[in-house]
Design a protein around this motif. Structure first.
Motif, PDB file in Angstrom:
ATOM      1  N   GLU A  70       6.906   0.614  -5.644  1.00  0.00           N
ATOM      2  CA  GLU A  70       6.288   1.692  -6.425  1.00  0.00           C
ATOM      3  C   GLU A  70       5.462   2.561  -5.507  1.00  0.00           C
ATOM      4  OE1 GLU A  70       3.109   0.540  -9.124  1.00  0.00           O
ATOM      5  OE2 GLU A  70       3.083  -1.453  -8.219  1.00  0.00           O
ATOM      6  N   ASN A  71       5.254   3.796  -5.931  1.00  0.00           N
ATOM      7  CA  ASN A  71       4.493   4.740  -5.121  1.00  0.00           C
ATOM      8  C   ASN A  71       3.025   4.357  -5.125  1.00  0.00           C
ATOM      9  OD1 ASN A  71       2.832   7.587  -5.195  1.00  0.00           O
ATOM     10  ND2 ASN A  71       4.509   7.599  -3.723  1.00  0.00           N
ATOM     11  N   ARG A  72       2.484   4.086  -3.921  1.00  0.00           N
ATOM     12  CA  ARG A  72       1.108   3.610  -3.805  1.00  0.00           C
ATOM     13  C   ARG A  72       0.221   4.522  -2.958  1.00  0.00           C
ATOM     14  NH1 ARG A  72       0.805  -1.946  -4.237  1.00  0.00           N
ATOM     15  NH2 ARG A  72      -1.458  -1.637  -4.222  1.00  0.00           N
ATOM     16  N   GLY A  73       0.799   5.488  -2.272  1.00  0.00           N
ATOM     17  CA  GLY A  73       0.009   6.374  -1.423  1.00  0.00           C
ATOM     18  C   GLY A  73       0.041   5.964   0.040  1.00  0.00           C
ATOM     19  N   ALA A  74      -0.364   6.904   0.896  1.00  0.00           N
ATOM     20  CA  ALA A  74      -0.251   6.705   2.346  1.00  0.00           C
ATOM     21  C   ALA A  74      -1.124   5.568   2.861  1.00  0.00           C
ATOM     22  CB  ALA A  74      -0.598   7.998   3.082  1.00  0.00           C
ATOM     23  N   ALA A  75      -2.295   5.356   2.267  1.00  0.00           N
ATOM     24  CA  ALA A  75      -3.186   4.293   2.741  1.00  0.00           C
ATOM     25  C   ALA A  75      -2.541   2.927   2.562  1.00  0.00           C
ATOM     26  CB  ALA A  75      -4.526   4.358   2.010  1.00  0.00           C
ATOM     27  N   VAL A  76      -1.988   2.678   1.388  1.00  0.00           N
ATOM     28  CA  VAL A  76      -1.308   1.398   1.135  1.00  0.00           C
ATOM     29  C   VAL A  76      -0.112   1.258   2.068  1.00  0.00           C
ATOM     30  CG1 VAL A  76       0.044   0.076  -0.534  1.00  0.00           C
ATOM     31  CG2 VAL A  76      -2.086   1.170  -1.250  1.00  0.00           C
ATOM     32  N   ALA A  77       0.670   2.333   2.218  1.00  0.00           N
ATOM     33  CA  ALA A  77       1.852   2.283   3.086  1.00  0.00           C
ATOM     34  C   ALA A  77       1.451   1.952   4.520  1.00  0.00           C
ATOM     35  CB  ALA A  77       2.600   3.611   3.027  1.00  0.00           C
TER      36      ALA A  77
END
Length: 253
Positions: A70-77
């Motif tokens: 799921e889309n979590r944002g750049a920080a999580v990625a």
């Protein structure tokens, strides 16, 4: 016997980047420094980003696709990439930026020679078509915690960190501005400076409509970092924010 080059783990968050990611990945593949792994974390893209990365990885095992459910944002990625990284050094490149072919070689040498924990390089600004907008950001030679609050001159795609000195770390879980918040956290926690290699080794792409190109959004993001994440008192946050605005304008002129 020649000493083996340290491994550099390169981390790239990817979201709907199929139009530009090829150029980014090609600039990594063309590096004169070869002992690297490239971790590309697909943040649930709705385009063909993952397929493009898979095609590259078939021909080079150093390229590794990690897909989020799921889309979590750049920080999580980026944090997922940090957890999976095997390198002695951590480097970052955004999915629309491009490196000079000597970027890794020169930066690793720069860090090893002076035993640096944290470094960054100068960078140029390019547009969506890759045309040069500004040839240099004219970075400072070094920045400490207070210096970075005044002048957020460290571009994420220019950063390299020595894990043997810093150890493992994670980026704050904020949707925007997590890179500057991370540099501030590392400087504050370890009482270190970041040192600049004054050579343009990254080409920072200004994409219309992107988070980084939205000036009002950048102002709000920086204020949030100072007042909420760093928890600076209002007067102190206001002082550093004023300095930040001055240097941001100067950097883009």
């Amino acid at each position: 016997m020649t000493e083996q080059q340290p491994v550099v783990s390169i981390i790239t968050p990817v979201y709907n980047a199929e139009k530009l990611i090829v150029e980014t990945m090609q600039s990594v593949l063309e590096q004169t420094y070869t002992n690297w792994e490239h971790l590309l974390i697909d943040d649930c893209s709705s385009d063909n980003s993952a397929e493009v990365i898979k095609d590259f990885s078939k021909n080079d095992p150093r390229i590794k696709l990690i897909s989020l459910s799921e889309n979590r944002g750049a920080a999580v990625a980026r944090n997922v990439g940090l957890d999976k990284a095997n390198g002695d050094y951590i480097a970052f490149i955004d999915s629309d930026d491009v490196w000079a072919i000597t970027k890794l070689a020169k930066q690793v040498e720069f860090m090893q020679t002076a035993q640096l924990a944290f470094s960054y390089t100068d960078f140029a600004f390019i547009n969506l078509s890759g045309e040069l907008i500004k040839p240099s950001a004219n970075i400072p030679l070094s920045l400490d915690y207070h210096g970075l609050l005044k002048n957020t001159a460290i571009a994420c795609s220019t950063v390299m960190i020595d894990r043997k000195q810093i150890g493992n770390f994670h980026m704050p879980l904020v949707r925007k501005g997590q890179d500057t918040a991370t540099w501030l956290m590392l400087m504050r926690k370890y009482q270190i400076k970041a040192y600049g290699l004054k050579e343009v080794l990254n080409f920072y792409r200004q994409v219309p409509g992107s988070i980084s190109s939205n000036r009002l959004g950048a102002l709000k993001r920086t204020w949030h970092t100072y007042h909420q994440i760093e928890e600076l008192p209002l007067w102190e946050a206001s002082y550093y924010f004023t300095q930040y605005v001055f240097h941001a304008i100067k950097r883009r002129l």
